[in-house]
Design a protein around this motif. Structure first.
Motif, PDB file in Angstrom:
ATOM      1  N   HIS A  20       0.837  -1.211   0.000  1.00 15.95           N
ATOM      2  CA  HIS A  20       0.000   0.000   0.000  1.00 15.95           C
ATOM      3  C   HIS A  20       0.868   1.256   0.000  1.00 15.95           C
ATOM      4  CE1 HIS A  20      -3.759  -2.107   0.351  1.00 15.95           C
ATOM      5  NE2 HIS A  20      -3.433  -2.689   1.494  1.00 15.95           N
ATOM      6  N   GLN A  77      -6.390   2.652  -5.134  1.00 14.63           N
ATOM      7  CA  GLN A  77      -7.761   2.143  -5.016  1.00 14.63           C
ATOM      8  C   GLN A  77      -7.815   0.657  -5.377  1.00 14.63           C
ATOM      9  OE1 GLN A  77     -10.558   3.583  -3.720  1.00 14.63           O
ATOM     10  NE2 GLN A  77      -9.169   5.221  -3.123  1.00 14.63           N
ATOM     11  N   CYS A  80      -6.385  -1.311  -2.440  1.00 14.22           N
ATOM     12  CA  CYS A  80      -7.373  -1.381  -1.367  1.00 14.22           C
ATOM     13  C   CYS A  80      -8.449  -2.412  -1.713  1.00 14.22           C
ATOM     14  CB  CYS A  80      -7.991  -0.002  -1.158  1.00 14.22           C
ATOM     15  SG  CYS A  80      -9.054   0.061   0.280  1.00 14.22           S
ATOM     16  N   PHE A  81      -8.875  -2.381  -2.960  1.00 16.72           N
ATOM     17  CA  PHE A  81      -9.921  -3.308  -3.406  1.00 16.72           C
ATOM     18  C   PHE A  81      -9.475  -4.769  -3.275  1.00 16.72           C
ATOM     19  CE2 PHE A  81     -11.813  -5.963  -6.687  1.00 16.72           C
ATOM     20  CZ  PHE A  81     -13.159  -5.843  -6.382  1.00 16.72           C
ATOM     21  N   ASN A  84      -9.280  -5.946   0.182  1.00 13.76           N
ATOM     22  CA  ASN A  84     -10.636  -6.247   0.676  1.00 13.76           C
ATOM     23  C   ASN A  84     -11.143  -7.595   0.175  1.00 13.76           C
ATOM     24  OD1 ASN A  84     -11.341  -4.206   2.485  1.00 13.76           O
ATOM     25  ND2 ASN A  84     -11.995  -2.807   0.866  1.00 13.76           N
ATOM     26  N   GLU A  94     -14.246  -5.164   6.176  1.00 16.81           N
ATOM     27  CA  GLU A  94     -13.894  -4.424   4.963  1.00 16.81           C
ATOM     28  C   GLU A  94     -13.300  -3.070   5.356  1.00 16.81           C
ATOM     29  OE1 GLU A  94     -16.341  -2.723   1.129  1.00 16.81           O
ATOM     30  OE2 GLU A  94     -17.054  -4.547   2.110  1.00 16.81           O
ATOM     31  N   ASP A  96     -12.474   0.882   4.495  1.00 19.62           N
ATOM     32  CA  ASP A  96     -13.081   1.957   3.705  1.00 19.62           C
ATOM     33  C   ASP A  96     -12.013   2.591   2.800  1.00 19.62           C
ATOM     34  OD1 ASP A  96     -14.322   4.130   2.647  1.00 19.62           O
ATOM     35  OD2 ASP A  96     -14.774   5.104   4.577  1.00 19.62           O
ATOM     36  N   CYS A  97     -12.124   2.349   1.499  1.00 23.03           N
ATOM     37  CA  CYS A  97     -11.083   2.789   0.561  1.00 23.03           C
ATOM     38  C   CYS A  97     -11.037   4.312   0.368  1.00 23.03           C
ATOM     39  CB  CYS A  97     -11.241   2.063  -0.777  1.00 23.03           C
ATOM     40  SG  CYS A  97     -10.894   0.292  -0.638  1.00 23.03           S
ATOM     41  N   ILE A 100      -7.957   5.633   2.256  1.00 27.98           N
ATOM     42  CA  ILE A 100      -6.641   5.086   1.926  1.00 27.98           C
ATOM     43  C   ILE A 100      -5.532   6.154   1.843  1.00 27.98           C
ATOM     44  CG2 ILE A 100      -6.901   5.065  -0.617  1.00 27.98           C
ATOM     45  CD1 ILE A 100      -5.620   1.986   0.912  1.00 27.98           C
TER      46      ILE A 100
END
Ligand code: FAD
Length: 117
Positions: A20, A77, A80-81, A84, A94, A96-97, A100
């Motif tokens: 990340h 994004q 992050c996805f 998840n 989950e 929350d993107c 991020i």
């Protein structure tokens, strides 16, 4: 068994953190070379990931959701996805993107300024 689970979780936290943070530091407007480098980085990360079971599952995730490398935001994004997707499989909450951008800061934002000084 318990020890192995602990090591696997620690490896996971360290790996996600690095991944990340890489996405957070990716250029806003990457060159084609930078895009290709990130794409390869993600695929090699998967291929060489030390937990075999994790690598295998993540390989399936990458097939379904190939890395997004068009911009910093797209990469972050996407990261992050897919994290998840893994969270869901492991029955973790989950993330929350939207959050991020605030969350990953390597503390090296002034690097270029310092080099020029
Ligand atoms: P982690 O999932 O490690 O997350 C660390 C921190 O990142 C969280 O505390 C939160 O602050 C933040 N975060 C959470 N979700 C997101 C998100 N979507 N985007 C950005 N930041 C987020 N473990 C297994 O047991 N089996 C597997 O098959 C498996 N596959 C994996 C595949 C990969 C590619 C990786 C990197 C790890 C895998 N792991 C697997 C490890 C697992 O994902 C966790 O890292 C580990 O279980 C520790 O979980 P954690 O609850 O501490 O949080």
């Amino acid at each position: 068994k318990l020890g192995n689970e602990t090591a696997k979780a620690e490896l996971g936290r360290a790996a996600w953190k690095l991944l990340h943070t890489n996405f957070a530091r990716f250029p806003e407007k990457p060159t084609n070379e930078e895009k290709e480098a990130l794409r390869q980085y993600v695929h090699l990360f998967q291929r060489l990931y030390p937990c075999g079971e994790c690598a295998e599952h993540f390989g399936q995730v990458l097939k379904k959701y190939p890395p997004q490398v068009s911009s910093q935001k797209a990469a972050a994004q996407w990261g992050c996805f897919v994290h998840n997707v893994v969270n869901k499989r492991l029955k973790k909450p989950e993330f929350d993107c939207e959050e991020i951008a605030k969350h990953y800061d390597c503390g090296c934002a002034d690097e270029e300024k310092n080099l020029k000084a």
